[in-house]
Design an enzyme around this catalytic site. Structure first.
Site, PDB file in Angstrom:
ATOM      1  N   GLY A  40      47.404  49.455  48.115  1.00  0.00           N
ATOM      2  CA  GLY A  40      48.383  49.294  47.040  1.00  0.00           C
ATOM      3  C   GLY A  40      48.449  50.483  46.112  1.00  0.00           C
ATOM      4  O   GLY A  40      48.859  50.360  44.946  1.00  0.00           O
ATOM      5  N   ALA A  42      50.324  52.965  45.525  1.00  0.00           N
ATOM      6  CA  ALA A  42      51.541  53.433  44.868  1.00  0.00           C
ATOM      7  C   ALA A  42      52.003  52.491  43.763  1.00  0.00           C
ATOM      8  O   ALA A  42      53.039  52.713  43.146  1.00  0.00           O
ATOM      9  CB  ALA A  42      52.665  53.610  45.907  1.00  0.00           C
ATOM     10  N   GLY A  43      51.226  51.425  43.537  1.00  0.00           N
ATOM     11  CA  GLY A  43      51.537  50.495  42.462  1.00  0.00           C
ATOM     12  C   GLY A  43      50.946  50.927  41.139  1.00  0.00           C
ATOM     13  O   GLY A  43      50.580  52.092  40.946  1.00  0.00           O
ATOM     14  N   ALA A  46      46.473  50.658  40.817  1.00  0.00           N
ATOM     15  CA  ALA A  46      45.933  51.442  41.928  1.00  0.00           C
ATOM     16  C   ALA A  46      46.346  52.902  41.856  1.00  0.00           C
ATOM     17  O   ALA A  46      45.571  53.790  42.221  1.00  0.00           O
ATOM     18  CB  ALA A  46      46.364  50.834  43.261  1.00  0.00           C
ATOM     19  N   THR A 159      41.518  38.962  39.219  1.00  0.00           N
ATOM     20  CA  THR A 159      42.117  38.707  37.907  1.00  0.00           C
ATOM     21  C   THR A 159      41.343  37.640  37.146  1.00  0.00           C
ATOM     22  O   THR A 159      40.702  36.765  37.758  1.00  0.00           O
ATOM     23  CB  THR A 159      43.576  38.235  38.069  1.00  0.00           C
ATOM     24  OG1 THR A 159      44.096  37.787  36.818  1.00  0.00           O
ATOM     25  CG2 THR A 159      43.670  37.081  39.063  1.00  0.00           C
ATOM     26  N   ASP A 160      41.432  37.690  35.819  1.00  0.00           N
ATOM     27  CA  ASP A 160      40.818  36.645  34.991  1.00  0.00           C
ATOM     28  C   ASP A 160      41.493  35.292  35.184  1.00  0.00           C
ATOM     29  O   ASP A 160      40.927  34.240  34.857  1.00  0.00           O
ATOM     30  CB  ASP A 160      40.834  37.034  33.511  1.00  0.00           C
ATOM     31  CG  ASP A 160      42.234  37.280  32.953  1.00  0.00           C
ATOM     32  OD1 ASP A 160      43.219  37.203  33.713  1.00  0.00           O
ATOM     33  OD2 ASP A 160      42.343  37.579  31.749  1.00  0.00           O
ATOM     34  N   GLU A 161      42.703  35.285  35.750  1.00  0.00           N
ATOM     35  CA  GLU A 161      43.438  34.028  35.904  1.00  0.00           C
ATOM     36  C   GLU A 161      42.786  33.080  36.903  1.00  0.00           C
ATOM     37  O   GLU A 161      43.096  31.883  36.925  1.00  0.00           O
ATOM     38  CB  GLU A 161      44.886  34.298  36.296  1.00  0.00           C
ATOM     39  CG  GLU A 161      45.675  35.005  35.217  1.00  0.00           C
ATOM     40  CD  GLU A 161      47.182  34.908  35.405  1.00  0.00           C
ATOM     41  OE1 GLU A 161      47.656  33.874  35.894  1.00  0.00           O
ATOM     42  OE2 GLU A 161      47.876  35.883  35.070  1.00  0.00           O
ATOM     43  N   TYR A 185      50.076  32.041  41.882  1.00  0.00           N
ATOM     44  CA  TYR A 185      49.528  33.402  41.937  1.00  0.00           C
ATOM     45  C   TYR A 185      48.017  33.372  41.800  1.00  0.00           C
ATOM     46  O   TYR A 185      47.273  33.949  42.609  1.00  0.00           O
ATOM     47  CB  TYR A 185      50.144  34.278  40.850  1.00  0.00           C
ATOM     48  CG  TYR A 185      49.283  35.466  40.501  1.00  0.00           C
ATOM     49  CD1 TYR A 185      49.091  36.506  41.415  1.00  0.00           C
ATOM     50  CD2 TYR A 185      48.627  35.545  39.267  1.00  0.00           C
ATOM     51  CE1 TYR A 185      48.272  37.587  41.113  1.00  0.00           C
ATOM     52  CE2 TYR A 185      47.818  36.624  38.957  1.00  0.00           C
ATOM     53  CZ  TYR A 185      47.640  37.638  39.881  1.00  0.00           C
ATOM     54  OH  TYR A 185      46.821  38.700  39.582  1.00  0.00           O
ATOM     55  N   LYS A 189      44.894  34.419  44.461  1.00  0.00           N
ATOM     56  CA  LYS A 189      43.838  35.390  44.162  1.00  0.00           C
ATOM     57  C   LYS A 189      42.451  34.744  44.236  1.00  0.00           C
ATOM     58  O   LYS A 189      41.490  35.374  44.684  1.00  0.00           O
ATOM     59  CB  LYS A 189      44.059  36.005  42.773  1.00  0.00           C
ATOM     60  CG  LYS A 189      45.280  36.915  42.681  1.00  0.00           C
ATOM     61  CD  LYS A 189      45.132  38.149  43.565  1.00  0.00           C
ATOM     62  CE  LYS A 189      44.114  39.126  43.016  1.00  0.00           C
ATOM     63  NZ  LYS A 189      44.049  40.378  43.828  1.00  0.00           N
TER      64      LYS A 189
END
Length: 377
Positions: A40, A42-43, A46, A159-161, A185, A189
């Site tokens: 990833g 090119a995001g 990253a 992620t913290d989510e 989402y 993850k």
């Protein structure tokens, strides 16, 4: 850290006009680390990591694997022309793309950041895609690395989510907290985290899991709240806020997040989980007002640019994670929120509307503000 790029002028390509952003950390070369794969790349986060590794560590060979979906752009990486950096267009859900990249570049270290991350989209018609990319894509990457057998460190960025929401009076969550995601989402993850951990337990793969607060800064596609609101305000449009805007999030500047990832690469322990956390917590409504302040609007003008809309089907009230374990490795947050947000606003006001090509479809759906013809700098 910002590396000076050429001075902006109309004759220069857009990517040459932008400052080149990286983190600030620099460690001694890690023994046995030569060829690093960043998925990833090119995001948003990253690409910050890729630029940092290439420019801070010329002794490492950095390879990016990215399928260049809508939120990625090669503008994030073109400043690395003339270095040893290598870009591969490929998909983490396609085993041959992953395996061929590992073999061709003799990869020994993996940073896995490729993911779909826009929570709103995960509630809609794209929800299957989140499972495909975030869970299945991670599984493909893990299995290919296992078969390849030469990866010495695999850093999975999450992620913290995945912890789910916590109440205002709850303590910050440690890495040992249970995973209780509440949206598609976050669930995708969490599934990826569990797959990564299972490969550490079952196959003794050298896994490190990282869970981070909301990261913000230049180069983030304008679907997330900070870049979207800045681009809307720059276009003279209103900011739509879910519900009453009381939900809070903690925000960490991208440069500090990259310093954390760099620290974990060079000093982190295999099999460990690290939270990358900050205490900079702000409600969505107050965040919008702070951005309006950055644009020079007075408090009496704020309401003219704020419009409330129907909330998500479920919207976590807040997240809060404890980063003590990471701080024991020597990491510390260096960028106060007020400083980071000003850098971010300045970049988006200059580049945000054109960096990814035409993003008018994102903005035209939002109502025009009453002060649309007033430009403040």
């Amino acid at each position: 850290m910002t590396f000076d790029a050429d001075n902006a002028c109309d004759q220069l390509p857009l990517w040459k006009q932008s400052p080149v952003f990286t983190g600030t950390t620099k460690f001694d070369k890690l023994e046995g680390t030569c060829n690093i794969l960043v998925t990833g790349g090119a995001g948003f986060i990253a690409s910050w990591l890729v630029r940092h590794l290439v420019l801070q560590y010329p002794e490492y060979n950095v390879v990016c694997l990215d399928n260049l979906d809508y939120c990625a752009t090669l503008n994030n990486l073109k400043c690395l022309q003339g270095t040893t950096f290598q870009f591969v267009k490929g998909d983490i859900t396609v085993p041959r793309d992953v395996s061929s990249t590992l073999e061709k570049f003799a990869i020994d270290t993996v940073f896995h950041l490729a993911a779909l991350s826009h929570v709103d989209r995960s509630f809609g018609g794209d929800s299957f895609e989140f499972t495909a990319v975030n869970a299945y894509g991670t599984h493909v990457l893990l299995e290919c690395c296992k078969s390849y057998g030469k990866v010495k460190k695999f850093i999975h960025v999450s992620t913290d989510e995945v912890y789910g929401e916590i109440n205002a009076n709850d303590d910050d969550l440690l890495e040992s907290a249970i995973l209780a995601p509440t949206n598609p989402y976050a669930a995708s993850k969490a599934a990826a985290d569990m797959l990564a951990n299972s490969y550490y337990k079952s196959f003794k793969m050298p896994i490190v899991i990282v869970r981070c607060n909301n990261v913000y800064g230049p180069h983030q596609f304008p679907e997330k709240i900070i870049p979207k609101f800045v681009c809307l305000l720059e276009s003279g449009r209103k900011c739509l806020i879910h519900g009453d805007g009381s939900n809070t999030r903690r925000y960490l500047y991208a440069g500090d997040a990259i310093d954390a990832l760099d620290t974990i690469l060079h000093k982190g322990t295999i099999g460990q989980i690290y939270n990358i956390g900050t205490a900079d917590e702000i409600s969505n409504l107050d965040l919008c007002k702070q951005l309006l302040d950055c644009f020079g609007y007075s408090a009496t003008q704020h309401e003219a640019f704020i419009q409330h809309t129907q909330d998500r089907p479920f919207n976590d009230c807040r997240y809060a994670i404890d980063a003590t374990r990471l701080k024991k490795l020597g990491w510390a947050q260096k960028t106060p929120f007020d400083q980071g947000i000003q850098i971010t606003v300045d970049w988006y006001r200059t580049f945000g509307l054109t960096w990814w090509g035409d993003i008018s479809d994102i903005l035209t759906a939002f109502p025009v503000g009453p002060l649309a013809n007033i430009r403040t700098m």
